[in-house]
Scaffold this motif. Structure first.
Motif, PDB file in Angstrom:
ATOM      1  N   GLU A  27      32.803  66.178  41.362  1.00 14.19           N
ATOM      2  CA  GLU A  27      32.277  66.734  42.592  1.00 14.19           C
ATOM      3  C   GLU A  27      31.484  67.999  42.298  1.00 14.19           C
ATOM      4  O   GLU A  27      31.768  68.721  41.342  1.00 14.19           O
ATOM      5  CB  GLU A  27      33.419  67.076  43.560  1.00 14.19           C
ATOM      6  CG  GLU A  27      34.161  65.856  44.073  1.00 14.19           C
ATOM      7  CD  GLU A  27      35.165  66.214  45.148  1.00 14.19           C
ATOM      8  OE1 GLU A  27      34.833  67.040  46.025  1.00 14.19           O
ATOM      9  OE2 GLU A  27      36.272  65.675  45.106  1.00 14.19           O
ATOM     10  N   GLN A  85      30.666  71.455  44.140  1.00 16.03           N
ATOM     11  CA  GLN A  85      31.002  72.261  45.289  1.00 16.03           C
ATOM     12  C   GLN A  85      29.718  72.688  46.011  1.00 16.03           C
ATOM     13  O   GLN A  85      28.746  73.108  45.388  1.00 16.03           O
ATOM     14  CB  GLN A  85      31.776  73.508  44.842  1.00 16.03           C
ATOM     15  CG  GLN A  85      33.140  73.198  44.239  1.00 16.03           C
ATOM     16  CD  GLN A  85      34.055  72.495  45.232  1.00 16.03           C
ATOM     17  OE1 GLN A  85      34.123  72.899  46.392  1.00 16.03           O
ATOM     18  NE2 GLN A  85      34.750  71.462  44.780  1.00 16.03           N
ATOM     19  N   GLY A  86      29.749  72.544  47.344  1.00 15.87           N
ATOM     20  CA  GLY A  86      28.609  73.008  48.138  1.00 15.87           C
ATOM     21  C   GLY A  86      27.448  72.052  48.189  1.00 15.87           C
ATOM     22  O   GLY A  86      26.383  72.396  48.720  1.00 15.87           O
ATOM     23  N   GLN A 143      24.872  69.480  49.460  1.00 19.55           N
ATOM     24  CA  GLN A 143      24.412  69.088  50.783  1.00 19.55           C
ATOM     25  C   GLN A 143      23.378  67.974  50.668  1.00 19.55           C
ATOM     26  O   GLN A 143      22.762  67.786  49.612  1.00 19.55           O
ATOM     27  CB  GLN A 143      23.812  70.280  51.528  1.00 19.55           C
ATOM     28  CG  GLN A 143      24.805  71.380  51.865  1.00 19.55           C
ATOM     29  CD  GLN A 143      24.225  72.429  52.791  1.00 19.55           C
ATOM     30  OE1 GLN A 143      23.329  72.147  53.594  1.00 19.55           O
ATOM     31  NE2 GLN A 143      24.735  73.654  52.693  1.00 19.55           N
ATOM     32  N   PRO A 148      20.516  75.111  50.594  1.00 23.08           N
ATOM     33  CA  PRO A 148      21.767  75.686  50.096  1.00 23.08           C
ATOM     34  C   PRO A 148      21.592  76.326  48.724  1.00 23.08           C
ATOM     35  O   PRO A 148      20.635  76.034  47.992  1.00 23.08           O
ATOM     36  CB  PRO A 148      22.684  74.463  50.010  1.00 23.08           C
ATOM     37  CG  PRO A 148      21.757  73.318  49.748  1.00 23.08           C
ATOM     38  CD  PRO A 148      20.510  73.640  50.534  1.00 23.08           C
ATOM     39  N   ARG A 152      30.883  63.165  48.390  1.00 25.70           N
ATOM     40  CA  ARG A 152      31.766  64.140  49.051  1.00 25.70           C
ATOM     41  C   ARG A 152      30.986  65.393  49.443  1.00 25.70           C
ATOM     42  O   ARG A 152      31.391  66.527  49.160  1.00 25.70           O
ATOM     43  CB  ARG A 152      32.928  64.541  48.156  1.00 25.70           C
ATOM     44  CG  ARG A 152      34.158  63.652  48.214  1.00 25.70           C
ATOM     45  CD  ARG A 152      33.956  62.306  47.598  1.00 25.70           C
ATOM     46  NE  ARG A 152      35.237  61.603  47.426  1.00 25.70           N
ATOM     47  CZ  ARG A 152      35.335  60.386  46.959  1.00 25.70           C
ATOM     48  NH1 ARG A 152      34.255  59.715  46.603  1.00 25.70           N
ATOM     49  NH2 ARG A 152      36.512  59.795  46.831  1.00 25.70           N
ATOM     50  N   ALA A 153      29.859  65.197  50.091  1.00 25.93           N
ATOM     51  CA  ALA A 153      28.987  66.319  50.443  1.00 25.93           C
ATOM     52  C   ALA A 153      29.668  67.258  51.423  1.00 25.93           C
ATOM     53  O   ALA A 153      30.556  66.865  52.191  1.00 25.93           O
ATOM     54  CB  ALA A 153      27.673  65.808  51.041  1.00 25.93           C
ATOM     55  N   GLU A 154      29.216  68.484  51.415  1.00 27.98           N
ATOM     56  CA  GLU A 154      29.741  69.497  52.338  1.00 27.98           C
ATOM     57  C   GLU A 154      29.215  69.272  53.748  1.00 27.98           C
ATOM     58  O   GLU A 154      29.919  69.458  54.731  1.00 27.98           O
ATOM     59  CB  GLU A 154      29.328  70.880  51.844  1.00 27.98           C
ATOM     60  CG  GLU A 154      29.777  72.041  52.694  1.00 27.98           C
ATOM     61  CD  GLU A 154      29.287  73.354  52.128  1.00 27.98           C
ATOM     62  OE1 GLU A 154      28.206  73.832  52.540  1.00 27.98           O
ATOM     63  OE2 GLU A 154      29.973  73.913  51.240  1.00 27.98           O
ATOM     64  N   ARG A 155      27.957  68.852  53.842  1.00 24.36           N
ATOM     65  CA  ARG A 155      27.350  68.600  55.145  1.00 24.36           C
ATOM     66  C   ARG A 155      26.068  67.809  54.961  1.00 24.36           C
ATOM     67  O   ARG A 155      25.506  67.737  53.867  1.00 24.36           O
ATOM     68  CB  ARG A 155      27.052  69.901  55.895  1.00 24.36           C
ATOM     69  CG  ARG A 155      26.080  70.807  55.174  1.00 24.36           C
ATOM     70  CD  ARG A 155      26.055  72.204  55.780  1.00 24.36           C
ATOM     71  NE  ARG A 155      25.149  72.278  56.932  1.00 24.36           N
ATOM     72  CZ  ARG A 155      24.904  73.424  57.596  1.00 24.36           C
ATOM     73  NH1 ARG A 155      25.525  74.544  57.260  1.00 24.36           N
ATOM     74  NH2 ARG A 155      24.069  73.442  58.601  1.00 24.36           N
ATOM     75  N   ILE A 207      32.715  64.789  57.301  1.00 21.47           N
ATOM     76  CA  ILE A 207      31.512  65.546  56.914  1.00 21.47           C
ATOM     77  C   ILE A 207      30.697  65.827  58.170  1.00 21.47           C
ATOM     78  O   ILE A 207      30.280  64.898  58.867  1.00 21.47           O
ATOM     79  CB  ILE A 207      30.663  64.745  55.908  1.00 21.47           C
ATOM     80  CG1 ILE A 207      31.467  64.448  54.641  1.00 21.47           C
ATOM     81  CG2 ILE A 207      29.374  65.499  55.565  1.00 21.47           C
ATOM     82  CD1 ILE A 207      30.807  63.457  53.705  1.00 21.47           C
ATOM     83  N   HIS A 253      30.595  66.628  64.869  1.00 14.86           N
ATOM     84  CA  HIS A 253      31.814  66.685  64.066  1.00 14.86           C
ATOM     85  C   HIS A 253      32.994  66.308  64.942  1.00 14.86           C
ATOM     86  O   HIS A 253      32.824  65.925  66.101  1.00 14.86           O
ATOM     87  CB  HIS A 253      31.975  68.071  63.441  1.00 14.86           C
ATOM     88  CG  HIS A 253      32.055  69.200  64.441  1.00 14.86           C
ATOM     89  ND1 HIS A 253      32.699  70.383  64.200  1.00 14.86           N
ATOM     90  CD2 HIS A 253      31.565  69.337  65.715  1.00 14.86           C
ATOM     91  CE1 HIS A 253      32.613  71.195  65.240  1.00 14.86           C
ATOM     92  NE2 HIS A 253      31.916  70.585  66.169  1.00 14.86           N
TER      93      HIS A 253
END
Length: 434
Positions: free
Chosen positions: A3, A5-6, A8, A35, A230-233, A289, A307
Motif C-alpha cells: 500500500e 499511504q495517501g 489518491q 496530493p 486501497r486509495a485514500e479518496r 473510500i 461517503h
C-alpha cells in the motif's frame, strides 16, 4: 498487499480534457491541488471523441467510407498536440512524432473490422482508441509541466468477454494494479501515474483483446483502481460545482448537495443522474473510500463528498433520460401475463442487452421502458414476436423525481401527456413524449 499511504485517484472526463487549454488546466489542478503522496490520474476520451469513433465504426462495419470522419478526429487531436507542444519552452518532441502512429493503428483496425467475431467486439477495438489518445496527450503534458515523475500505464482493468459491458475480474485486476504500483514505490512522493478510463483487457485464445466497461465507464475505472489500491479518496472533476439535484443545462435553480450518502447516490445514478456512473459507488462503499465531486472550473470550491453519512431530508432530485423506447408485450391468446411469460421476456431482454429503466404490468400486458437502440430492439422483437403481440414507441423521455413532493410532481408533469407513471415511497417516474 503493498500500500502507498495517501494514494489518491483523480478522474478527468471528456470536457476536462477537450482541448489543449483544458489539458493544461488539468496540469494546474494536479500541480496546485494534487496530493503530496502518489496520484493515479484516470482520463476519458477528449470531448466528443467517443461519439465520433462510434460513427466511424458504424460506417466501417457497413463497408462505407469513413475517411472524412476519421480525418476530422485526427485533425482534432493533432491540433491539441500542436498547441500543447507550443506552450512549453523546451518540450519533449515525442508526442508530435508518435501521435500519427496511433491513427495508423486505428486505420488498420478499421480495415480489418469485419474479421472480428461480433459487432460489439469490433466496437470495443475501435472506440477504445479515444481513451488511449487522451491518456497519451495528458501523460506528455504532465511530464512537461510538473517537476515530478509521470508514468503511463495502459488499461489495468481485467474483464471477461462481455463486449461493451465488460465484467471485472477483480483478482486479475488487483494483480495488475499491484504490478503497476511498483512504478510508484521507489521514491513515490509526488509521483503521478496516468491510465485510461473505460477500457479493459481480456485474454482470448492466448491473445490480449480490448474490452470496454460501458458508456461513461471512466468513473467506474477510477473506483475499480481505488478499490484495488486501497486509495485514500477519489475525486471526479466535472464542469459543475458538485453533485447537484438536477442537470443545470436542463433545470433552473439547481441545488448542490454538500454531502450525500453512498446509498442515496447509488439510487440517483441508477435512475440516470449524469454526474456518476451507476457502478462507481459499490466498490468505494465496500472499502469506505470517500468520493469527491469537484469542479475543474473552480477547483478550490468545496464540491460534494459522497461517503457513509446521515443527513436530513434532501432536496428533490430531478433526472431526465432522453431517447427512450416504451415496449409493450401482450399474450396472443389474451391469457394473463404469468411468471412463465415474464421469465421468457426477461431472458430475451438480457440476450438483447436492453436495460430496463421502468417496468409495469397489467392482467394481459407487460411494459418496459429502455434506452433505445434500433439494433437491440429489433433483436428483441425477433426473439419474442412468435409468442407475444408487440408494440413500441420511440422518441420518448423518462423523468425521475427522487425524494419527490407534491410541488415537484406538479412542476414536471404539468402540460405533459403521461404514457406511463409509477411511484414508490421515495421515487416518482413517468414516461412522456419528447
Amino acid at each position: 498487499m503493498e500500500e502507498l499511504q495517501g494514494l489518491q485517484v483523480y478522474k478527468f472526463g471528456g470536457a476536462s480534457v477537450k482541448d489543449a487549454a483544458a489539458i493544461l488546466n488539468l496540469c494546474r489542478i494536479v500541480r496546485d491541488f494534487g496530493p503530496q503522496g502518489p496520484l493515479v490520474v484516470v482520463v476519458s476520451a477528449m470531448g466528443k471523441t467517443t461519439n465520433a469513433l462510434e460513427e466511424i465504426y458504424d460506417l466501417a462495419y457497413r463497408g462505407e467510407d469513413y475517411s472524412a470522419q476519421l480525418g476530422a478526429v485526427e485533425a482534432y487531436h493533432h491540433r491539441a498536440a500542436t498547441e500543447l507542444h507550443s506552450y512549453f519552452a523546451q518540450p519533449d518532441d515525442t508526442m508530435v512524432t508518435q501521435l500519427p502512429n496511433y491513427f495508423q493503428e486505428l486505420h488498420q483496425t478499421l480495415q480489418s473490422i469485419n474479421s472480428v467475431g461480433s459487432y460489439d467486439e469490433g466496437y470495443d477495438q475501435v472506440v477504445s482508441f479515444g481513451e488511449s489518445l487522451s491518456a497519451y496527450l495528458v501523460t506528455w503534458a504532465l511530464g512537461n509541466a510538473l517537476p515530478k515523475q509521470v508514468l503511463y500505464n495502459g488499461a489495468l482493468v481485467a474483464t471477461d468477454t462481455t463486449w461493451r459491458e465488460g465484467r471485472v475480474d477483480w483478482v486479475k485486476t488487483e494483480e495488475r494494479t499491484q504490478e503497476a504500483l511498483h512504478g510508484l514505490l521507489n521514491d513515490w512522493r509526488g509521483r503521478v501515474m496516468v491510465t485510461e478510463g473505460f477500457v479493459g483487457q481480456v485474454q482470448v485464445d492466448g491473445f490480449t483483446s480490448t474490452t470496454t466497461l460501458g458508456r461513461e465507464g471512466s468513473d467506474y475505472t477510477a473506483a475499480i483502481l481505488a478499490y484495488c489500491l486501497r486509495a485514500e479518496r477519489v475525486t471526479i472533476w466535472k464542469d459543475v460545482a458538485g453533485l447537484l439535484n438536477a442537470d443545470p443545462k436542463i433545470f433552473p435553480d439547481t441545488v448542490r448537495y454538500p454531502e450525500i450518502s453512498y446509498r442515496e447516490t447509488i439510487e440517483m445514478a441508477y435512475y440516470g443522474a449524469s454526474v456518476i456512473h451507476p457502478k462507481t459507488l459499490k466498490p468505494l462503499a465496500d472499502r469506505g473510500i470517500p468520493l469527491y465531486v469537484k469542479s475543474f472550473l473552480d477547483p478550490a470550491a468545496a464540491g460534494t463528498v459522497i461517503h457513509e453519512c446521515q443527513h436530513p431530508a434532501l432536496a428533490p432530485a430531478f433526472i431526465r433520460k432522453t431517447d427512450q423506447c416504451l415496449l409493450s408485450f401482450a399474450s396472443k391468446d389474451f391469457s394473463f401475463i404469468s411468471e412463465e411469460n415474464l421469465a421468457v421476456i426477461f431472458s430475451a431482454l438480457a440476450q438483447a442487452k436492453l436495460k430496463i429503466n421502468v417496468m409495469q404490468n397489467s392482467a394481459i400486458s407487460f411494459s418496459v421502458c429502455v434506452d433505445f437502440s434500433e439494433r437491440r430492439v429489433h433483436q428483441l422483437l425477433d426473439l419474442l414476436r412468435e409468442q407475444f403481440t408487440l408494440h413500441y414507441n420511440t422518441g420518448l423521455m423518462l423523468f425521475t423525481i427522487k425524494n419527490y413532493d407534491a410541488a415537484s410532481i406538479q412542476q414536471l408533469t404539468t402540460g405533459r401527456a403521461l404514457l406511463l407513471e409509477q411511484r414508490t415511497r421515495s421515487t416518482f417516474q413517468f414516461v412522456c413524449k419528447a
